[in-house]
Design a protein around this motif. Structure first.
Motif, mmCIF file in Angstrom:
data_model
loop_
_atom_site.group_PDB
_atom_site.id
_atom_site.type_symbol
_atom_site.label_atom_id
_atom_site.label_comp_id
_atom_site.label_asym_id
_atom_site.label_seq_id
_atom_site.Cartn_x
_atom_site.Cartn_y
_atom_site.Cartn_z
ATOM 1 N N TYR A 54 91.138 67.150 86.910
ATOM 2 C CA TYR A 54 91.052 67.585 88.314
ATOM 3 C C TYR A 54 89.931 66.789 88.988
ATOM 4 O O TYR A 54 88.877 67.324 89.314
ATOM 5 N N PRO A 55 90.173 65.497 89.203
ATOM 6 C CA PRO A 55 89.111 64.581 89.636
ATOM 7 C C PRO A 55 88.699 64.731 91.092
ATOM 8 O O PRO A 55 89.474 65.162 91.930
ATOM 9 N N PHE A 56 87.448 64.334 91.359
ATOM 10 C CA PHE A 56 86.971 64.229 92.736
ATOM 11 C C PHE A 56 87.466 62.936 93.357
ATOM 12 O O PHE A 56 87.652 62.847 94.556
ATOM 13 N N THR A 57 87.637 61.913 92.530
ATOM 14 C CA THR A 57 88.186 60.634 92.965
ATOM 15 C C THR A 57 88.841 59.993 91.753
ATOM 16 O O THR A 57 88.670 60.464 90.625
ATOM 17 N N THR A 58 89.567 58.918 91.962
ATOM 18 C CA THR A 58 90.237 58.264 90.848
ATOM 19 C C THR A 58 89.233 57.795 89.793
ATOM 20 O O THR A 58 88.109 57.425 90.123
ATOM 21 N N SER A 59 89.618 57.877 88.543
ATOM 22 C CA SER A 59 88.819 57.419 87.397
ATOM 23 C C SER A 59 87.554 58.241 87.168
ATOM 24 O O SER A 59 86.600 57.760 86.541
ATOM 25 N N HIS A 60 87.532 59.482 87.612
ATOM 26 C CA HIS A 60 86.426 60.423 87.389
ATOM 27 C C HIS A 60 86.411 60.764 85.890
ATOM 28 O O HIS A 60 87.357 61.324 85.365
ATOM 29 N N LEU A 61 85.329 60.403 85.220
ATOM 30 C CA LEU A 61 85.211 60.613 83.778
ATOM 31 C C LEU A 61 84.321 61.797 83.432
ATOM 32 O O LEU A 61 83.422 62.159 84.191
ATOM 33 N N ASP A 89 77.013 53.723 78.164
ATOM 34 C CA ASP A 89 78.087 52.773 77.877
ATOM 35 C C ASP A 89 79.297 53.012 78.779
ATOM 36 O O ASP A 89 79.975 52.070 79.187
ATOM 37 N N SER A 90 79.559 54.262 79.113
ATOM 38 C CA SER A 90 80.687 54.605 79.981
ATOM 39 C C SER A 90 80.453 54.141 81.415
ATOM 40 O O SER A 90 81.378 53.695 82.086
ATOM 41 N N VAL A 91 79.212 54.244 81.882
ATOM 42 C CA VAL A 91 78.874 53.743 83.222
ATOM 43 C C VAL A 91 79.188 52.255 83.310
ATOM 44 O O VAL A 91 79.832 51.792 84.259
ATOM 45 N N VAL A 92 78.762 51.497 82.311
ATOM 46 C CA VAL A 92 78.991 50.047 82.292
ATOM 47 C C VAL A 92 80.484 49.748 82.328
ATOM 48 O O VAL A 92 80.952 48.925 83.127
ATOM 49 N N GLY A 114 77.844 74.822 89.712
ATOM 50 C CA GLY A 114 79.123 74.164 89.933
ATOM 51 C C GLY A 114 79.892 73.795 88.685
ATOM 52 O O GLY A 114 80.927 73.131 88.771
ATOM 53 N N ALA A 115 79.416 74.197 87.514
ATOM 54 C CA ALA A 115 80.115 73.863 86.270
ATOM 55 C C ALA A 115 81.431 74.623 86.185
ATOM 56 O O ALA A 115 81.447 75.851 86.192
ATOM 57 N N GLY A 116 82.527 73.898 86.102
ATOM 58 C CA GLY A 116 83.840 74.519 85.912
ATOM 59 C C GLY A 116 84.001 75.046 84.500
ATOM 60 O O GLY A 116 84.674 76.032 84.263
ATOM 61 N N VAL A 117 83.382 74.369 83.555
ATOM 62 C CA VAL A 117 83.332 74.812 82.161
ATOM 63 C C VAL A 117 81.852 74.910 81.827
ATOM 64 O O VAL A 117 81.220 73.935 81.424
ATOM 65 N N ALA A 118 81.304 76.101 82.025
ATOM 66 C CA ALA A 118 79.853 76.267 81.912
ATOM 67 C C ALA A 118 79.365 76.357 80.475
ATOM 68 O O ALA A 118 78.201 76.062 80.208
ATOM 69 N N ASP A 119 80.234 76.723 79.545
ATOM 70 C CA ASP A 119 79.766 76.938 78.183
ATOM 71 C C ASP A 119 79.853 75.705 77.284
ATOM 72 O O ASP A 119 79.446 75.756 76.132
ATOM 73 N N HIS A 120 80.381 74.585 77.805
ATOM 74 C CA HIS A 120 80.374 73.336 77.029
ATOM 75 C C HIS A 120 79.810 72.232 77.926
ATOM 76 O O HIS A 120 80.443 71.811 78.899
ATOM 77 N N LEU A 121 78.635 71.769 77.578
ATOM 78 C CA LEU A 121 77.939 70.720 78.311
ATOM 79 C C LEU A 121 78.840 69.502 78.505
ATOM 80 O O LEU A 121 79.551 69.098 77.589
ATOM 81 N N HIS A 122 78.821 68.933 79.697
ATOM 82 C CA HIS A 122 79.552 67.689 79.961
ATOM 83 C C HIS A 122 78.987 67.036 81.214
ATOM 84 O O HIS A 122 78.579 67.699 82.150
ATOM 85 N N GLY A 123 78.959 65.701 81.169
ATOM 86 C CA GLY A 123 78.493 64.927 82.304
ATOM 87 C C GLY A 123 79.666 64.362 83.076
ATOM 88 O O GLY A 123 80.726 64.094 82.511
#
Length: 169
Positions: A54-61, A89-92, A114-123
């Motif tokens: 459910y991306p904010f823009t294309t290629s949202h990782l 590495d993903s940014v690059v 704003g965490a949609g999945v608050a119980d599992h950390l993710h960037g």
């Protein structure tokens, strides 16, 4: 008379109908046969990368630790290092693959942040281009996506192929 812009797939997300029991951040790295279907780009020992469904823009990782924790302080030092290294590495690779002019990178810790999945950390890694924002989210609560998720996965997958870890076959 205006023409409606339809995004019917969003209703399941809004109503919470897309939530399945369990944690997809825990399940995706182990479901090797479905990496492409689950939009997984690379899985390493302590962290992995996938496209946001459910991306904010294309290629949202999304970059997440393999272990189910809600806060960076809960990670062991080697897990934290692995997560941050994969984030870097993903940014690059994302910059190289989509030629973005900027990028939002961050973690939403807790539901109120704003965490949609608050119980599992993710960037989140959200590529940005000059002029990529418009009136649609404000007026119609709709985001205009210029490509399908599978097309984004196909474009990004080769950019992650050189990283150590498991990849879709």
């Amino acid at each position: 008379m205006s023409t409606p812009l339809w995004a019917p797939w969003r209703m399941d997300y809004i109503l919470g109908n897309t939530k399945k029991p369990g944690c997809f951040f825990c399940e995706y790295p182990n479901d090797v046969a479905n990496y492409r279907q689950n939009l997984v780009l690379v899985v390493q020992e302590h962290a992995f990368v996938c496209l946001n469904r459910y991306p904010f823009t294309t290629s949202h990782l999304l970059v997440a630790p393999r272990r189910h924790v809600a806060d960076p302080s809960e990670l062991e030092e080697h897990e934290y290092t692995a997560l941050m290294s994969l984030l870097r590495d993903s940014v690059v690779r994302l910059k190289r693959a989509v030629s973005c002019e900027g990028m939002n990178v961050g973690f939403n810790l807790g539901k109120v942040a704003g965490a949609g999945v608050a119980d599992h950390l993710h960037g989140h890694l959200v590529p940005r281009w000059n002029g990529d924002t418009n009136f649609m989210p404000v007026i119609a609560d709709v985001r205009v996506m210029p490509e399908y998720l599978d097309e984004a996965w196909q474009r990004l997958q080769p950019a992650f192929a050189d990283l150590p870890g498991q990849h879709a076959t």
